[in-house]
Motif scaffolding. Sequence first.
Motif, PDB file in Angstrom:
ATOM      1  N   VAL A 185       0.797  -1.227   0.000  1.00 42.04           N
ATOM      2  CA  VAL A 185       0.000   0.000   0.000  1.00 42.04           C
ATOM      3  C   VAL A 185       0.831   1.279   0.000  1.00 42.04           C
ATOM      4  O   VAL A 185       0.298   2.360  -0.284  1.00 42.04           O
ATOM      5  N   GLY A 186       2.109   1.207   0.319  1.00 41.22           N
ATOM      6  CA  GLY A 186       2.865   2.451   0.317  1.00 41.22           C
ATOM      7  C   GLY A 186       4.225   2.334   0.970  1.00 41.22           C
ATOM      8  O   GLY A 186       4.804   1.240   1.032  1.00 41.22           O
ATOM      9  N   PHE A 187       4.691   3.464   1.438  1.00 42.07           N
ATOM     10  CA  PHE A 187       6.034   3.555   2.012  1.00 42.07           C
ATOM     11  C   PHE A 187       5.993   4.134   3.419  1.00 42.07           C
ATOM     12  O   PHE A 187       5.064   4.871   3.773  1.00 42.07           O
ATOM     13  N   SER A 188       7.038   3.835   4.161  1.00 36.82           N
ATOM     14  CA  SER A 188       7.275   4.536   5.420  1.00 36.82           C
ATOM     15  C   SER A 188       8.736   4.960   5.456  1.00 36.82           C
ATOM     16  O   SER A 188       9.566   4.493   4.669  1.00 36.82           O
ATOM     17  N   PHE A 189       9.040   5.851   6.361  1.00 36.49           N
ATOM     18  CA  PHE A 189      10.423   6.268   6.576  1.00 36.49           C
ATOM     19  C   PHE A 189      10.495   6.915   7.951  1.00 36.49           C
ATOM     20  O   PHE A 189       9.466   7.118   8.607  1.00 36.49           O
ATOM     21  N   HIS A 190      11.701   7.232   8.386  1.00 32.22           N
ATOM     22  CA  HIS A 190      11.880   7.988   9.630  1.00 32.22           C
ATOM     23  C   HIS A 190      12.919   9.057   9.370  1.00 32.22           C
ATOM     24  O   HIS A 190      14.057   8.766   9.036  1.00 32.22           O
ATOM     25  N   VAL A 191      12.494  10.297   9.515  1.00 34.26           N
ATOM     26  CA  VAL A 191      13.333  11.439   9.143  1.00 34.26           C
ATOM     27  C   VAL A 191      14.488  11.625  10.128  1.00 34.26           C
ATOM     28  O   VAL A 191      15.470  12.318   9.833  1.00 34.26           O
ATOM     29  N   ALA A 209       9.408  11.520  -2.635  1.00 35.81           N
ATOM     30  CA  ALA A 209       8.352  11.833  -3.613  1.00 35.81           C
ATOM     31  C   ALA A 209       8.721  11.262  -4.989  1.00 35.81           C
ATOM     32  O   ALA A 209       7.860  10.767  -5.721  1.00 35.81           O
ATOM     33  N   LYS A 210      10.009  11.298  -5.308  1.00 35.93           N
ATOM     34  CA  LYS A 210      10.457  10.719  -6.598  1.00 35.93           C
ATOM     35  C   LYS A 210      10.259   9.205  -6.590  1.00 35.93           C
ATOM     36  O   LYS A 210       9.814   8.623  -7.586  1.00 35.93           O
ATOM     37  N   ILE A 211      10.597   8.571  -5.474  1.00 36.65           N
ATOM     38  CA  ILE A 211      10.442   7.105  -5.416  1.00 36.65           C
ATOM     39  C   ILE A 211       8.953   6.742  -5.479  1.00 36.65           C
ATOM     40  O   ILE A 211       8.550   5.786  -6.152  1.00 36.65           O
ATOM     41  N   TRP A 212       8.151   7.519  -4.783  1.00 37.53           N
ATOM     42  CA  TRP A 212       6.692   7.333  -4.808  1.00 37.53           C
ATOM     43  C   TRP A 212       6.179   7.414  -6.257  1.00 37.53           C
ATOM     44  O   TRP A 212       5.417   6.547  -6.709  1.00 37.53           O
ATOM     45  N   ALA A 213       6.624   8.431  -6.979  1.00 32.70           N
ATOM     46  CA  ALA A 213       6.184   8.610  -8.377  1.00 32.70           C
ATOM     47  C   ALA A 213       6.670   7.453  -9.232  1.00 32.70           C
ATOM     48  O   ALA A 213       5.924   6.926 -10.078  1.00 32.70           O
ATOM     49  N   ASP A 214       7.905   7.019  -9.000  1.00 30.91           N
ATOM     50  CA  ASP A 214       8.442   5.888  -9.763  1.00 30.91           C
ATOM     51  C   ASP A 214       7.617   4.623  -9.522  1.00 30.91           C
ATOM     52  O   ASP A 214       7.374   3.838 -10.453  1.00 30.91           O
ATOM     53  N   ALA A 215       7.226   4.411  -8.289  1.00 28.11           N
ATOM     54  CA  ALA A 215       6.445   3.215  -7.960  1.00 28.11           C
ATOM     55  C   ALA A 215       5.085   3.265  -8.641  1.00 28.11           C
ATOM     56  O   ALA A 215       4.592   2.250  -9.150  1.00 28.11           O
ATOM     57  N   ARG A 216       4.480   4.438  -8.662  1.00 31.32           N
ATOM     58  CA  ARG A 216       3.172   4.567  -9.331  1.00 31.32           C
ATOM     59  C   ARG A 216       3.331   4.359 -10.834  1.00 31.32           C
ATOM     60  O   ARG A 216       2.513   3.679 -11.459  1.00 31.32           O
ATOM     61  N   THR A 217       4.413   4.891 -11.382  1.00 33.99           N
ATOM     62  CA  THR A 217       4.683   4.691 -12.820  1.00 33.99           C
ATOM     63  C   THR A 217       4.849   3.200 -13.115  1.00 33.99           C
ATOM     64  O   THR A 217       4.431   2.714 -14.161  1.00 33.99           O
ATOM     65  N   HIS A 220       2.131   0.492  -9.359  1.00 36.52           N
ATOM     66  CA  HIS A 220       1.659   0.252  -7.993  1.00 36.52           C
ATOM     67  C   HIS A 220       0.758   1.397  -7.550  1.00 36.52           C
ATOM     68  O   HIS A 220       1.193   2.548  -7.505  1.00 36.52           O
ATOM     69  N   ASP A 221      -0.483   1.073  -7.241  1.00 34.61           N
ATOM     70  CA  ASP A 221      -1.452   2.102  -6.835  1.00 34.61           C
ATOM     71  C   ASP A 221      -1.254   2.422  -5.355  1.00 34.61           C
ATOM     72  O   ASP A 221      -2.045   2.019  -4.503  1.00 34.61           O
ATOM     73  N   LEU A 222      -0.180   3.140  -5.059  1.00 35.39           N
ATOM     74  CA  LEU A 222       0.135   3.423  -3.655  1.00 35.39           C
ATOM     75  C   LEU A 222      -0.895   4.391  -3.066  1.00 35.39           C
ATOM     76  O   LEU A 222      -1.305   5.349  -3.713  1.00 35.39           O
TER      77      LEU A 222
END
Lengths: 390, 390
Positions: A185-191, A209-217, A220-222
Amino acid sequence: MTMHYVPDLGKISVDSVSRLDAYVASREFDRPTLVMDLDRVSAQYRALKAGLGRADVHYAVKANPARQVIARLVDLGSHFDAASRGEIALCLAEGADPSEISFGNTIKRASDIAWAHAQGIRLFAADAEEELVKIAEHAPGASVYIRLIVEVSEADWPLSRKFGCDRDMALHLLDVAKSLGLTPVGFSFHVGSQTRQASMWAPTLDVFAKIWADARTAGHDLSLLNIGGGFPAFYGEEIEAPTAYASQVIAMVEARFPEARKIMAEPGRGMVAEAGVIVSEVMLVSRKSERDLHRWVYLDIGRFSGLAETEGEAIRYQFETPRDADQHGPCIMAGPSCDSADVLYEKRPVSLPLTLKSGDRVLIRNTGAYTSTYSSVGFNGFPPLDVVVI
Amino acid sequence: MTMHYVPDLGKISVDSVSRLDAYVASREFDRPTLVMDLDRVSAQYRALKAGLGRADVHYAVKANPARQVIARLVDLGSHFDAASRGEIALCLAEGADPSEISFGNTIKRASDIAWAHAQGIRLFAADAEEELVKIAEHAPGASVYIRLIVEVSEADWPLSRKFGCDRDMALHLLDVAKSLGLTPVGFSFHVGSQTRQASMWAPTLDVFAKIWADARTAGHDLSLLNIGGGFPAFYGEEIEAPTAYASQVIAMVEARFPEARKIMAEPGRGMVAEAGVIVSEVMLVSRKSERDLHRWVYLDIGRFSGLAETEGEAIRYQFETPRDADQHGPCIMAGPSCDSADVLYEKRPVSLPLTLKSGDRVLIRNTGAYTSTYSSVGFNGFPPLDVVVI
């Protein structure tokens, strides 16, 4: 020396600082004790939630798992992030709904995954293929988010490389999850712990945000972004007030992840640190030699009985004594155990009254997070840090 | 990979290694567990005592305060060094005589001194004037020894400056003790944890012999030398066998301190480390990226659940797995908590089988000292290290 942090809560906060102080001032304690103020927790939850808007607050239980704190947060509508079976059981016992608990540790025992799944937990973290295999076997069909590694951080305490994976591995793991019948369903991280200014989040959010966009491309419907913790507490250096801080972070997230239908935030330290004060006592003040410039001040609490986050002098707690009006001088501070590593502050000494002596009470401010559970079971025969919730 | 250390005990030791192994091999453990072999403790006590001769063994209770270990050592005739009221109470409960217990922590709560005195404890450590004042008030007339600071050390893990005072301060404190009505009997020191070769003691003993002579010249009839701990355990680097090691140390002491009517030694690690093995389990093996050279291996035990001495990678434990016959490769090792500081070995990776995977058992050898009591009460919701004594 008194440096009460008064956030954007007006009267509530001032009152609750007084409430803690009034309680502590009226009592004797025969061992180091953490006193937690539930009203201060409530006020902080509301302040953070006001800024986080539509994001779900998943309180990081590990910061302080006191039963009453969990119960209060359940009442307030908080969700929870659990690190273990034990923490999940605690949240359930205090009335949390399984649908509101994430199993956010990327390192899980297979039998604990199965147990959590049987309790109704449906959201799991992972950063490795082997972990996905375990989840697919023991929590079939569950939702998973992939933890990304943060390579740059402006936090006071950047995290190690222990958690998360890089972009290519993350995209691969989304595919793996799907092939295993899981729902990625998506990503997590810790800043990074104690990220003091909201603006410090921007570089990390840009990268993800770039990785998120790459995954959608990649198909993957994150829908989920878990922004983790990093919400700061006041330890002497200026921080932004919680509502303003949280709303800035969320504004940055919304601008970069417009497709995120669910946003999770996991404040732990930022939720409970300022709601607690540790009451401790001076055991001894000494010098090693007549030539020593610094006094040594030994407290009845140390690194192995609650103040573990002084490791590397990372977190610098604020101390208050009844002699703060007297002249001050530099001190090395240490704990009471026979362990030579049980030193709190040495590289950067702490300024304390020259009149301080054995038996004096010392208040350690904003110690509601990451203290009580780090405490050892009985190192050197000392009992664990006592906790009182008011 | 199997590197059992077989000391100068012949058949006894080999048998007890087998006894631990047989016990562990025949059982399942659902959480990390320290298994302690009492017969191995007995054998080590006898081996050390054989070398220490007329010196009194005061077992450093903090190394492992398991009730059965204390009881066994009482039976063997050991004396005890206690760091706290809790440890004194434990020793008394297991049958130790108060005259055989020293209160060796230089940082004591005034009320604990009074309590110990009421129990019959008559020997206290101090390294500061304020501490002597507390002892004089709450344990009038007691015997005290002054802890000296070790400025040079060849130990694997030299201690910080937390404990002890310099020569001039020590001579001053002997005078202060006398003026307060206490009985100053001698000195103590700690040569440094894990002092692997007996010859490494010589420079420290040379320095303190001069101070000892100076104190006698100043009119103090010193009779006690407490040589502390530093007795090594096997963690992969060669150490001398206990009897030979101890007898060399005592020979050096006798040559330098001929007037010492009482010699105390406080082995802790050197007494119990090799009598224990931790049974743990691999939680996850992963890589952060396809380019990573090292795997990450996550165990179900970490720095906050028993392996605190991996801090700074100081103590390097020996690991055994059922796959040790397979090809090996370098690994970063970490604990199971959501804490980024919970990393065991990263700067110097550990060589482990390439086939290692989640669910595999890992034995951590020679972990009978400084593990169980360091364990946190419940960090991340994990229970403390379990202890089984056989």
